[in-house]
Design a protein around this motif. Structure first.
Motif, PDB file in Angstrom:
ATOM      1  N   UNK A  19      10.612   7.890   1.190  1.00  0.00           N
ATOM      2  CA  UNK A  19      10.408   7.365  -0.045  1.00  0.00           C
ATOM      3  C   UNK A  19       9.079   6.338   0.191  1.00  0.00           C
ATOM      4  N   UNK A  20       9.001   5.541   1.275  1.00  0.00           N
ATOM      5  CA  UNK A  20       7.974   4.708   1.449  1.00  0.00           C
ATOM      6  C   UNK A  20       6.655   5.250   1.815  1.00  0.00           C
ATOM      7  N   UNK A  21       6.712   6.440   2.521  1.00  0.00           N
ATOM      8  CA  UNK A  21       5.706   7.188   3.046  1.00  0.00           C
ATOM      9  C   UNK A  21       5.064   8.002   1.887  1.00  0.00           C
ATOM     10  N   UNK A  22       6.029   8.547   1.192  1.00  0.00           N
ATOM     11  CA  UNK A  22       5.752   9.426  -0.031  1.00  0.00           C
ATOM     12  C   UNK A  22       4.794   8.486  -1.051  1.00  0.00           C
ATOM     13  N   UNK A  23       5.081   7.173  -1.298  1.00  0.00           N
ATOM     14  CA  UNK A  23       4.310   6.236  -2.054  1.00  0.00           C
ATOM     15  C   UNK A  23       3.301   5.614  -1.552  1.00  0.00           C
ATOM     16  N   UNK A  24       3.040   5.875  -0.362  1.00  0.00           N
ATOM     17  CA  UNK A  24       1.681   5.435   0.470  1.00  0.00           C
ATOM     18  C   UNK A  24       0.567   6.044   0.150  1.00  0.00           C
ATOM     19  N   UNK A  25      -0.308   5.598  -0.463  1.00  0.00           N
ATOM     20  CA  UNK A  25      -1.789   6.382  -1.124  1.00  0.00           C
ATOM     21  C   UNK A  25      -2.620   6.997   0.311  1.00  0.00           C
ATOM     22  N   UNK A  26      -2.389   6.363   1.373  1.00  0.00           N
ATOM     23  CA  UNK A  26      -2.945   6.862   2.549  1.00  0.00           C
ATOM     24  C   UNK A  26      -2.326   7.591   3.690  1.00  0.00           C
ATOM     25  N   UNK A  27      -1.104   7.992   3.216  1.00  0.00           N
ATOM     26  CA  UNK A  27      -0.210   9.090   3.949  1.00  0.00           C
ATOM     27  C   UNK A  27      -0.030  10.096   3.366  1.00  0.00           C
ATOM     28  N   UNK A  28       0.400  11.135   4.117  1.00  0.00           N
ATOM     29  CA  UNK A  28       1.063  12.302   3.531  1.00  0.00           C
ATOM     30  C   UNK A  28       2.202  12.838   4.492  1.00  0.00           C
TER      31      UNK A  28
END
Ligand code: NAD
Length: 254
Positions: A19-28
């Motif tokens: 969830x955290x990675x999905x919500x981070x704008x600089x991560x895929x």
């Protein structure tokens, strides 16, 4: 964009990282790995080797189990994948051995605790250690935790021991009564560590220092697994710019 694979993606920590990675704008979020992975809206592989065959990612985040984490790192590092590892239970020797597999420019980042509060608790404990003859660590976790003591407790004890040039007077000299061995906890570098496992806790730790007529207690509580996420995201952002073994979130906090 930092391309990320989450290993142990169906677990308590792994699903929170997804969830955290999905919500981070600089991560895929490229994929997950979990042999017991449920259906998801991203590819989930049952082994890391399979994920590496099919996908490309810069960082793997591992929240799995003490029995499998070393093999995962052994698979990822030689492939040039940076490892951000939260799975506890590995010794310093094992971490050093694994880090030797990292090609130049690839990082093995291990944090026994990804919360800023716990890192500060350890640093406060390190600062207090030289001034108190006695120190004990008590950690409290949910009853599904597989290892004891916690990685945070081990690291805290090691930091206390390294910060002082004496050992506590009591541990080792007392006699535990027959049938109640372990009452004084496990000695880690001369510091007694006690592990409580119970429903109701996520992760709590107290460090108790004692001196003549006074005690100092430093306590940290994680009430929710989201408390780990800012630290995990920081690790994912920093690891690709580093090389070799880095232990502890404090290295990236400034
Ligand atoms: P969990 O049991 O909920 O999740 C572990 C997941 O790993 C499961 O879904 C399991 O199916 C999966 N798994 C097992 N073998 C695997 C393999 N070979 N490849 C991929 N996935 C595999 O556990 P949890 O509560 O999420 O904790 C995971 C680890 O993280 C534990 O070691 C725990 O101590 C640690 N932890 C560390 C921190 C920290 O801040 N460093 C915080 C909390 C938990």
């Amino acid at each position: 964009m930092i391309r990320v694979a989450v290993i142990g993606c169906a677990g308590r920590m792994g699903s929170t990282v997804v969830s955290a990675v999905s919500a981070a704008e600089d991560m895929q979020l490229v994929c997950g790995v979990d042999p017991y992975g449920a259906q998801a809206d991203f590819p989930v592989y049952s082994t890391l080797a399979e994920a590496l065959e099919n996908e490309q990612f810069d960082v793997m985040v591992d929240f799995t189990m003490p029995s499998v984490v070393a093999d995962n790192i052994r698979t990822a590092l030689p492939a040039g994948v940076n490892c951000v590892v939260g799975t506890t239970g590995m010794s310093t020797e094992t971490l050093e051995e694994l880090a030797a597999l990292a090609p130049e420019g690839t990082c093995l980042f291990y944090a026994p605790n990804f919360t800023t509060g716990a890192v500060l608790m350890m640093q406060f404990a390190e600062a207090a250690a030289p001034y108190f003859p006695e120190a004990e660590v008590i950690e409290f976790h949910h009853c599904n935790k597989k290892d004891a003591p916690s990685g945070t407790a081990v690291r805290t004890a090691q930091m206390i021991a390294a910060a002082r040039d004496f050992t506590s007077s009591a541990p080792g000299s007392e006699t535990e009564i027959e049938g109640a061995e372990g009452a004084r906890g496990a000695l880690i570098d001369g510091v007694p560590v006690h592990s409580v496992r119970s429903m109701g806790y996520v992760a709590t730790q107290e460090v108790i220092f004692g001196s003549m007529g006074q005690t100092l207690t430093i306590r940290h509580d994680s009430w929710d697994r989201t408390s780990y996420m800012p630290g995990v995201l920081l690790g994912i952002r920093k690891a690709p710019d580093c090389s070799g073994l880095i232990v502890g979130l404090e290295n990236f906090m400034s």
